[in-house]
Design an enzyme around this catalytic site. Structure first.
Site, PDB file in Angstrom:
ATOM      1  NE  ARG A 289       8.843   9.187  -3.912  1.00  0.00           N
ATOM      2  CZ  ARG A 289       9.950   9.866  -3.659  1.00  0.00           C
ATOM      3  NH1 ARG A 289      10.778  10.186  -4.643  1.00  0.00           N
ATOM      4  NH2 ARG A 289      10.272  10.244  -2.434  1.00  0.00           N
TER       5      ARG A 289
ATOM      6  CE  LYS B 198       1.842  13.168   3.406  1.00  0.00           C
ATOM      7  NZ  LYS B 198       1.231  12.292   2.393  1.00  0.00           N
ATOM      8  CB  THR B 199      -2.418   8.372   5.198  1.00  0.00           C
ATOM      9  OG1 THR B 199      -1.754   8.755   3.988  1.00  0.00           O
ATOM     10  CG2 THR B 199      -3.669   7.582   4.838  1.00  0.00           C
TER      11      THR B 199
ATOM     12  CG  HIS C  30       3.852  15.503  -0.379  1.00  0.00           C
ATOM     13  ND1 HIS C  30       4.915  15.059   0.367  1.00  0.00           N
ATOM     14  CD2 HIS C  30       3.138  14.396  -0.709  1.00  0.00           C
ATOM     15  CE1 HIS C  30       4.860  13.737   0.484  1.00  0.00           C
ATOM     16  NE2 HIS C  30       3.790  13.324  -0.152  1.00  0.00           N
TER      17      HIS C  30
ATOM     18  CE  LYS D  55       4.206  10.787  -3.903  1.00  0.00           C
ATOM     19  NZ  LYS D  55       3.354  11.762  -3.170  1.00  0.00           N
TER      20      LYS D  55
ATOM     21  CG  ASP E   2       0.399  11.720  -1.170  1.00  0.00           C
ATOM     22  OD1 ASP E   2       1.093  11.973  -0.174  1.00  0.00           O
ATOM     23  OD2 ASP E   2       0.885  11.404  -2.265  1.00  0.00           O
TER      24      ASP E   2
ATOM     25  NE  ARG F 146       4.034   3.912   0.608  1.00  0.00           N
ATOM     26  CZ  ARG F 146       3.897   5.215   0.833  1.00  0.00           C
ATOM     27  NH1 ARG F 146       2.685   5.740   0.859  1.00  0.00           N
ATOM     28  NH2 ARG F 146       4.940   5.972   1.025  1.00  0.00           N
TER      29      ARG F 146
ATOM     30  CB  SER G 294       7.045   8.542   3.675  1.00  0.00           C
ATOM     31  OG  SER G 294       6.700   7.202   3.873  1.00  0.00           O
TER      32      SER G 294
END
Length: 534
Positions: free
Chosen positions: A56, A239-240, A217, A197, A254, A319, A235
């Site tokens: 981003r 988290k994932t 988030h 996003k 997410d 990704r 990031s």
């Protein structure tokens, strides 16, 4: 592929009929290959390069300042105002550009809870961008499409380059939200994360302002007893990875909403996971989700089509996107009840935070507003030692309102639900980055499992040690984790260096929090570290 004959795009100013509607992932992958915009990995997964932008671009994200937004948005470096006249003129130029292209159109929606559903139409210049929308948004049934009315529209033109001096942008790329026209306008960048996003940012305004729902988030999962766990993290903090647990059903990885009914719902229909250093042994669920239908971004393939997940020559931000049903153990629909545990994940490259600690309500609010992690050497130009990185609410780039609005909502929900809140350091132990080592994933998993199972005990002196600098409660014992690992100071073998580094980090917390102090209550302010270096 067949041209659409069921919808019209004229209301957007798109007058030609050279577009494909609701195409299958297989057809979109085929089109991508035929247009020489991607290749197939050995197992048939599509691999694309997003071009100039592999992440981003926060400084090129704008919100149109109008009657809806002017008095509510937290304007500044994160939410940058954009003139309505400039938006209209730029929109006209983008539509003129797209009128000369073969387009790909998809109707989908966000929010798994029907009471909060947001219908979305995505108009893409590239077929693989449309395939990403298929993966990441929720997919309507054929019956639902019969009377589908889009509320928000994403217009995505990666090949269009803005003229900053004329168009009011900072440079040639842009992502602009218009809440009056309900449009997310994206141009000059092929990075697909801008699509998801954009809608996430819109929901982060819509849900708290109009629906009394906290947008987050975060990732989340649910246990066999129906208890829901929430994982906040920036990031690279896990988290994932940590929410994808073979013993718990994944709700989402997410973006979620927490309703006044104490339910949590996924915004999305897929996952967008980092794949740097991915291995089947460490993260089997994500590894095995990479199959036809998924999209790999900016990875490097060898001559035989094998992915080198350790190769970061294109970007550290490699990704994969895939529909959530590529994960075997998922919650259907993507809704959880009975929130019992919240985890704040941080990759502390200074190596001074405990690997897991229990937070009081005031500490939880403080750390939520702070949203701490750290950048390490090599990830950005000029970074030669760990650098503190703070992102309010663990998602500041996507939060249109002032962070204390979200923090107040979270505090209220935590108190109402009696939830336990944990700070988890997935970063370094035994020293800072370059000296210590990254916390073993198996230890982090064991600590989270212990918290979920209630094995860490009640908040008491016998069970917990209060950290002398940060004031958080670190457990003295944890099943499956060596006792020495639980004390970050003990892993250093050098008390003076440890405390000097710890004080350095607490000063960074204090400096960052200055901009929130006038908005935060005394209770929240007391949740921060209580000792500082001078």
């Amino acid at each position: 592929m067949t041209n659409a004959n069921t919808i019209s795009l004229k209301k957007y100013g798109i007058t030609h009929a050279n577009f494909h509607y609701q195409e299958t992932p297989e057809n979109l992958q085929k089109a991508t290959l035929e247009m020489d915009m991607g290749v197939e990995a050995k197992n048939g997964t599509l691999a694309v390069n997003t071009g100039e932008f592999t992440g981003r671009s926060p400084k090129d994200r704008f919100i149109v300042k109008d009657d809806i937004t002017k008095g509510k948005i937290w304007w500044g470096d994160i939410n940058i105002p954009f003139e309505k006249k400039k938006f209209d003129a730029l929109y006209t130029k983008v539509i003129s550009y797209l009128n000369e292209k073969e387009l790909f159109v998809r109707d989908s929606y966000a929010c798994a809870d029907e009471d909060y559903r947001l219908n979305i139409r995505v108009i893409n210049e590239y077929p693989w961008s449309n395939m990403f929308a298929y993966n990441m948004f929720l997919r309507p049934t054929k019956t639902e499409l019969d009377d589908f009315t889009p509320e928000w529209t994403v217009i995505n033109a990666p090949g269009f380059m803005a003229n900053a001096e004329v168009d009011g942008t900072r440079q040639h790329n842009f992502a602009i939200l218009n809440f009056t026209d309900k449009i997310a306008l994206i141009g000059g960048t092929g990075y697909t994360g801008e699509i998801k996003k954009g809608i996430f940012s819109a929901l982060n305004f819509i849900l708290p302002v109009y629906k009394q729902t906290l947008p987050m988030h975060c990732s989340s999962n649910v246990g066999e007893d129906g208890d829901t766990a929430i994982f906040f993290g920036l990031s690279g903090t896990g988290k994932t990875t940590l929410s994808t647990d073979p013993n718990r059903k994944l709700i989402g990885d997410d973006e979620h909403g927490w309703t006044s009914r104490n339910t949590v719902f996924n915004f999305e229909g897929g996952c967008y996971a980092k794949v740097i250093n991915l291995s089947e042994e460490q993260e089997p669920e994500i590894y095995n989700a990479i199959k036809p239908g998924a999209i790999l971004e900016n990875v490097v393939l060898d001559d035989k089509g094998n992915v080198d997940f350790a190769d970061t020559s294109i970007t550290q931000n490699t990704r994969v996107s895939y529909p959530i049903h590529h994960i075997d153990n998922i919650q259907q629909p993507s809704i959880g009840k009975n929130v019992k545990n919240i985890f704040f994940l941080t990759a502390d490259a200074f190596g001074v935070l405990p690997p897991i600690s229990k937070l009081t309500p005031s500490q939880a609010a403080y750390h939520f507003i702070s949203g701490y992690t750290a950048k390490v050497a090599g990830t950005e130009a000029g970074v030669v030692e760990p650098v503190p990185s703070f992102s309010a609410c663990f998602g500041a780039p996507f939060m249109p309102l002032h962070p204390t609005k979200y923090a107040e909502m979270l505090s209220k929900k935590m108190k109402e639900s009696g939830v336990d809140v944990w700070l988890v350091n997935t970063g370094w132990t035994g020293g800072s980055y370059g000296v210590g080592t990254r916390m073993k994933l198996k230890y982090t998993r064991a600590m989270i499992s212990a918290a979920l199972n209630g094995d860490l005990g009640l908040y008491s002196y016998d069970k917990y040690h209060i950290h002398s600098v940060f004031g958080v409660a670190q457990p003295r014992e944890c099943p499956g984790v060596p006792t020495s690992v639980l004390s970050p100071r003990a892993t250093w073998n050098d008390d003076e260096k440890y405390y000097n580094t710890a004080f350095k980090l607490t000063n960074a917390f204090r400096e960052n929090f200055k901009k929130f102090e006038s908005y935060a209550s005394e209770e929240i302010r007391r949740g921060g570290p209580q000792r500082y270096a001078f």
